[in-house]
Design a protein around this motif. Structure first.
Motif, PDB file in Angstrom:
ATOM      1  N   ASP A 100      13.170   6.053   1.361  1.00  0.00           N
ATOM      2  CA  ASP A 100      13.348   6.905   2.447  1.00  0.00           C
ATOM      3  C   ASP A 100      14.007   8.062   2.319  1.00  0.00           C
ATOM      4  O   ASP A 100      15.023   8.248   1.409  1.00  0.00           O
ATOM      5  N   ARG A 101      13.983   8.790   3.546  1.00  0.00           N
ATOM      6  CA  ARG A 101      14.647  10.131   3.680  1.00  0.00           C
ATOM      7  C   ARG A 101      16.303   9.679   3.555  1.00  0.00           C
ATOM      8  O   ARG A 101      16.992   8.904   4.203  1.00  0.00           O
ATOM      9  N   GLY A 102      16.831  10.596   2.651  1.00  0.00           N
ATOM     10  CA  GLY A 102      18.279  10.475   2.606  1.00  0.00           C
ATOM     11  C   GLY A 102      18.749   9.363   1.672  1.00  0.00           C
ATOM     12  O   GLY A 102      19.977   9.271   1.496  1.00  0.00           O
ATOM     13  N   ARG A 103      17.952   8.492   1.145  1.00  0.00           N
ATOM     14  CA  ARG A 103      18.444   7.595  -0.003  1.00  0.00           C
ATOM     15  C   ARG A 103      18.342   7.855  -1.191  1.00  0.00           C
ATOM     16  O   ARG A 103      17.729   8.870  -1.540  1.00  0.00           O
ATOM     17  N   ASP A 104      18.765   6.959  -2.217  1.00  0.00           N
ATOM     18  CA  ASP A 104      18.515   7.224  -3.724  1.00  0.00           C
ATOM     19  C   ASP A 104      17.622   6.496  -4.378  1.00  0.00           C
ATOM     20  O   ASP A 104      17.924   5.086  -4.491  1.00  0.00           O
ATOM     21  N   PRO A 105      16.362   6.857  -4.616  1.00  0.00           N
ATOM     22  CA  PRO A 105      15.468   6.013  -5.220  1.00  0.00           C
ATOM     23  C   PRO A 105      15.839   5.671  -6.525  1.00  0.00           C
ATOM     24  O   PRO A 105      15.054   4.541  -7.134  1.00  0.00           O
ATOM     25  N   THR A 132       3.330  13.524   2.078  1.00  0.00           N
ATOM     26  CA  THR A 132       3.604  12.259   3.115  1.00  0.00           C
ATOM     27  C   THR A 132       5.193  12.233   2.926  1.00  0.00           C
ATOM     28  O   THR A 132       5.805  11.734   3.832  1.00  0.00           O
ATOM     29  N   TYR A 133       5.693  12.267   1.612  1.00  0.00           N
ATOM     30  CA  TYR A 133       7.060  12.183   1.577  1.00  0.00           C
ATOM     31  C   TYR A 133       7.744  13.250   0.746  1.00  0.00           C
ATOM     32  O   TYR A 133       8.185  13.301  -0.389  1.00  0.00           O
ATOM     33  N   ARG A 134       7.654  14.329   1.391  1.00  0.00           N
ATOM     34  CA  ARG A 134       8.029  15.759   0.730  1.00  0.00           C
ATOM     35  C   ARG A 134       9.567  15.717   0.422  1.00  0.00           C
ATOM     36  O   ARG A 134      10.245  16.446  -0.527  1.00  0.00           O
ATOM     37  N   TRP A 135      10.420  14.888   1.030  1.00  0.00           N
ATOM     38  CA  TRP A 135      11.815  14.730   0.549  1.00  0.00           C
ATOM     39  C   TRP A 135      12.334  14.061  -1.015  1.00  0.00           C
ATOM     40  O   TRP A 135      13.266  13.945  -1.632  1.00  0.00           O
ATOM     41  N   LEU A 136      11.259  13.400  -1.432  1.00  0.00           N
ATOM     42  CA  LEU A 136      11.271  12.432  -2.481  1.00  0.00           C
ATOM     43  C   LEU A 136      11.227  13.210  -3.717  1.00  0.00           C
ATOM     44  O   LEU A 136      10.263  13.965  -4.383  1.00  0.00           O
ATOM     45  N   HIS A 137      12.443  13.430  -4.358  1.00  0.00           N
ATOM     46  CA  HIS A 137      12.362  13.998  -5.703  1.00  0.00           C
ATOM     47  C   HIS A 137      12.112  13.092  -6.697  1.00  0.00           C
ATOM     48  O   HIS A 137      12.594  11.982  -6.912  1.00  0.00           O
ATOM     49  N   THR A 138      11.509  13.836  -7.840  1.00  0.00           N
ATOM     50  CA  THR A 138      11.197  12.845  -9.136  1.00  0.00           C
ATOM     51  C   THR A 138      12.024  13.328 -10.339  1.00  0.00           C
ATOM     52  O   THR A 138      12.534  14.522 -10.189  1.00  0.00           O
ATOM     53  N   PRO A 139      12.693  12.493 -11.270  1.00  0.00           N
ATOM     54  CA  PRO A 139      11.834  11.108 -11.224  1.00  0.00           C
ATOM     55  C   PRO A 139      12.630  10.270 -10.133  1.00  0.00           C
ATOM     56  O   PRO A 139      13.516  10.278  -9.486  1.00  0.00           O
ATOM     57  N   ALA A 140      11.579   9.094  -9.803  1.00  0.00           N
ATOM     58  CA  ALA A 140      11.769   8.312  -8.686  1.00  0.00           C
ATOM     59  C   ALA A 140      11.470   6.879  -9.153  1.00  0.00           C
ATOM     60  O   ALA A 140      10.653   6.495  -9.849  1.00  0.00           O
ATOM     61  N   VAL A 141      12.149   5.933  -8.822  1.00  0.00           N
ATOM     62  CA  VAL A 141      11.693   4.507  -8.601  1.00  0.00           C
ATOM     63  C   VAL A 141      11.127   4.130  -7.313  1.00  0.00           C
ATOM     64  O   VAL A 141      11.871   3.956  -6.338  1.00  0.00           O
ATOM     65  N   LEU A 142      10.019   3.438  -7.360  1.00  0.00           N
ATOM     66  CA  LEU A 142       9.325   3.041  -6.093  1.00  0.00           C
ATOM     67  C   LEU A 142       9.447   1.606  -5.888  1.00  0.00           C
ATOM     68  O   LEU A 142      10.026   0.893  -6.652  1.00  0.00           O
ATOM     69  N   PRO A 153       0.772  -1.274  -0.058  1.00  0.00           N
ATOM     70  CA  PRO A 153       0.154   0.072  -0.038  1.00  0.00           C
ATOM     71  C   PRO A 153       0.891   1.288  -0.154  1.00  0.00           C
ATOM     72  O   PRO A 153       0.441   2.144  -0.566  1.00  0.00           O
ATOM     73  N   VAL A 154       1.939   1.301   0.437  1.00  0.00           N
ATOM     74  CA  VAL A 154       2.800   2.339   0.760  1.00  0.00           C
ATOM     75  C   VAL A 154       3.175   2.768  -0.672  1.00  0.00           C
ATOM     76  O   VAL A 154       3.348   3.874  -1.082  1.00  0.00           O
ATOM     77  N   ASP A 155       3.285   2.091  -1.733  1.00  0.00           N
ATOM     78  CA  ASP A 155       3.756   2.509  -3.047  1.00  0.00           C
ATOM     79  C   ASP A 155       2.701   3.277  -3.547  1.00  0.00           C
ATOM     80  O   ASP A 155       2.989   4.542  -4.218  1.00  0.00           O
ATOM     81  N   TRP A 156       1.439   3.128  -3.558  1.00  0.00           N
ATOM     82  CA  TRP A 156       0.153   3.885  -4.062  1.00  0.00           C
ATOM     83  C   TRP A 156       0.191   5.198  -3.218  1.00  0.00           C
ATOM     84  O   TRP A 156      -0.111   6.191  -3.670  1.00  0.00           O
ATOM     85  N   VAL A 157       0.464   4.827  -2.009  1.00  0.00           N
ATOM     86  CA  VAL A 157       0.475   6.290  -1.076  1.00  0.00           C
ATOM     87  C   VAL A 157       1.306   7.263  -1.453  1.00  0.00           C
ATOM     88  O   VAL A 157       1.081   8.488  -1.589  1.00  0.00           O
ATOM     89  N   ILE A 158       2.825   6.688  -1.595  1.00  0.00           N
ATOM     90  CA  ILE A 158       3.784   7.620  -2.036  1.00  0.00           C
ATOM     91  C   ILE A 158       3.538   8.248  -3.476  1.00  0.00           C
ATOM     92  O   ILE A 158       3.503   9.474  -3.808  1.00  0.00           O
ATOM     93  N   GLN A 159       2.930   7.395  -4.423  1.00  0.00           N
ATOM     94  CA  GLN A 159       2.683   7.818  -5.782  1.00  0.00           C
ATOM     95  C   GLN A 159       1.578   8.961  -5.514  1.00  0.00           C
ATOM     96  O   GLN A 159       1.752   9.976  -6.569  1.00  0.00           O
ATOM     97  N   GLY A 160       0.581   8.695  -4.681  1.00  0.00           N
ATOM     98  CA  GLY A 160      -0.471   9.656  -4.800  1.00  0.00           C
ATOM     99  C   GLY A 160      -0.531  10.933  -3.684  1.00  0.00           C
ATOM    100  O   GLY A 160      -1.094  11.933  -3.903  1.00  0.00           O
ATOM    101  N   THR A 161       0.301  10.811  -2.769  1.00  0.00           N
ATOM    102  CA  THR A 161       0.445  11.736  -1.822  1.00  0.00           C
ATOM    103  C   THR A 161       1.872  12.114  -1.478  1.00  0.00           C
ATOM    104  O   THR A 161       1.910  12.886  -0.646  1.00  0.00           O
ATOM    105  N   SER A 162       2.738  11.903  -2.241  1.00  0.00           N
ATOM    106  CA  SER A 162       4.166  12.370  -1.816  1.00  0.00           C
ATOM    107  C   SER A 162       4.631  13.723  -1.697  1.00  0.00           C
ATOM    108  O   SER A 162       5.427  14.093  -1.019  1.00  0.00           O
ATOM    109  N   ARG A 163       3.788  14.703  -2.342  1.00  0.00           N
ATOM    110  CA  ARG A 163       3.951  15.939  -1.821  1.00  0.00           C
ATOM    111  C   ARG A 163       3.787  16.416  -0.811  1.00  0.00           C
ATOM    112  O   ARG A 163       4.442  17.393  -0.139  1.00  0.00           O
TER     113      ARG A 163
END
Length: 372
Positions: free
Chosen positions: A96-101, A54-64, A42-52
């Protein structure tokens, strides 16, 4: 530098599309894996739909993606447990925060895994079966064994010469719940849990000694009765509404530790909206207020309650022990089985978006899997 194909999140809330990324060399403590199978959480579609939000550190493009099974194609200079050509499965932590997606996400042909979060795949398991483990297993282990949560002894630790303690798991047929049942039993604890009537036999087969229908209006009382006066060492809350129910069980049985692995309100309806704003405002307000209310309610009853972050074992001593010692031994002994059962919904990177949509629509006692 060589390159490979990946299912890319090109922008927040965008659909996953096939793209090309550089193939990395593994760092000293990593293995480079040719991904053969991935599982969806479930976290995969949560990140996809709400990362702005819930996961504000995640920059795109990204691999989930977190769940990987495949074979090692290169090893870092400090790796000692694996060899090139070996089948493995492990937890990818790229979001995760600080990692490279782009290096560490699951949904691509090649990814890097930390040696300490990777295990050899036994001949008895297919890649599809191995892929169901990583995030569910890791989250269950964090809930049960990390000191900030239930702080229980791990499988293999000596058990005291006292009565077996009981772990209460609300949500036994979830991915985390099925792994928590098996790990708790392997560590020497009894388990009482909830599941639908449809899934009750499955969770009993995994080791639960009592199963209560979570939809029953008397579910809390039935769990208390199932405990039967035995010492309760803690509870794991999985699913919307589970936290307050677990607080009630603990208050009536004398337990004082609660591991929370779910928000009080599911995010599936929000993720499906065309616009995130302003629909997110009342949803996240309700989540925040509900969490605060439950936390204060637990505190008034002398219960320590904390949220579980499944990949936090990456940075503590439990992670290497779980993946390097406990998981291989339990698999060899037959004390740990792949659960939920894999449900293969497609082949290739183009099938990953459909797999996320299928997971968000709802599955029961199954793990959505894609072969690459």
């Amino acid at each position: 530098m060589s390159s490979h194909a990946a299912a890319l999140l090109s922008a927040p809330r965008a659909a996953l599309t096939r793209g090309t990324v550089d193939t990395p060399a593994p760092a000293a403590d990593e293995v480079l894996v040719r991904v053969r199978t991935v599982a969806v959480n479930p976290v995969d579609w949560v990140i996809q739909g709400t990362s702005r939000i819930t996961y504000r550190w995640l920059h795109t493009p990204a691999v989930l993606g977190s769940d990987v099974a495949g074979e090692v194609v290169a090893i870092g200079s400090g790796v000692t447990r694996f060899r090139v050509g070996q089948r493995v499965f492990g937890l990818a932590t790229g979001t995760d925060r600080g990692r490279d997606p782009l290096r560490e996400g699951a949904f691509q042909e090649y990814t890097t895994l930390l040696e300490r979060l990777t295990a050899p795949t036994p001949d008895s398991l297919s890649d599809e079966e191995a892929a169901v483990f990583p995030l569910g297993l890791s989250t269950a282990a964090c809930a049960l064994f990390q000191p900030q949560h239930l702080g229980l002894r791990m499988p293999g630790d000596p058990a005291p010469d006292t009565a077996r303690g009981v772990v209460v798991i609300w949500g036994g047929s979830t991915s985390v719940g099925m792994n928590a049942i098996q790990l708790a039993r392997a560590a020497g604890y009894d388990v009482v849990t909830t599941a639908s009537a449809r899934n009750a036999a499955t969770v009993r087969d995994l080791g639960a000694d009592a199963v209560v229908d979570h939809r029953s209006p008397s579910a809390v009382a039935e769990l208390v009765a199932a405990v039967g006066g035995r010492p309760v060492v803690g509870a794991v809350a999985l699913g919307a509404g589970s936290t307050d129910a677990c607080i009630d069980v603990l208050a009536r049985t004398g337990g004082d530790r609660l591991a929370m692995a779910s928000t009080p309100i599911a995010l599936d309806s929000l993720v499906g909206r065309r616009r995130l704003f302003p629909a997110m405002l009342p949803v996240f307000t309700r989540i925040g207020l509900g969490t605060l209310r439950s936390t204060l309610r637990a505190r008034r009853r002398g219960i320590r309650a904390n949220f579980v972050w499944g990949s936090s074992l990456r940075d503590d001593e439990m992670g290497p022990r779980l993946w390097g010692e406990v998981v291989p031994r339990l698999l060899a002994e037959g004390a740990l089985r792949p659960a939920p059962a894999p449900l293969v919904v497609g082949d290739g990177l183009d099938a990953v978006q459909g797999a996320l949509d299928r997971q968000r629509a709802g599955v029961s006692a199954q793990k959505i899997v894609v072969r690459l």
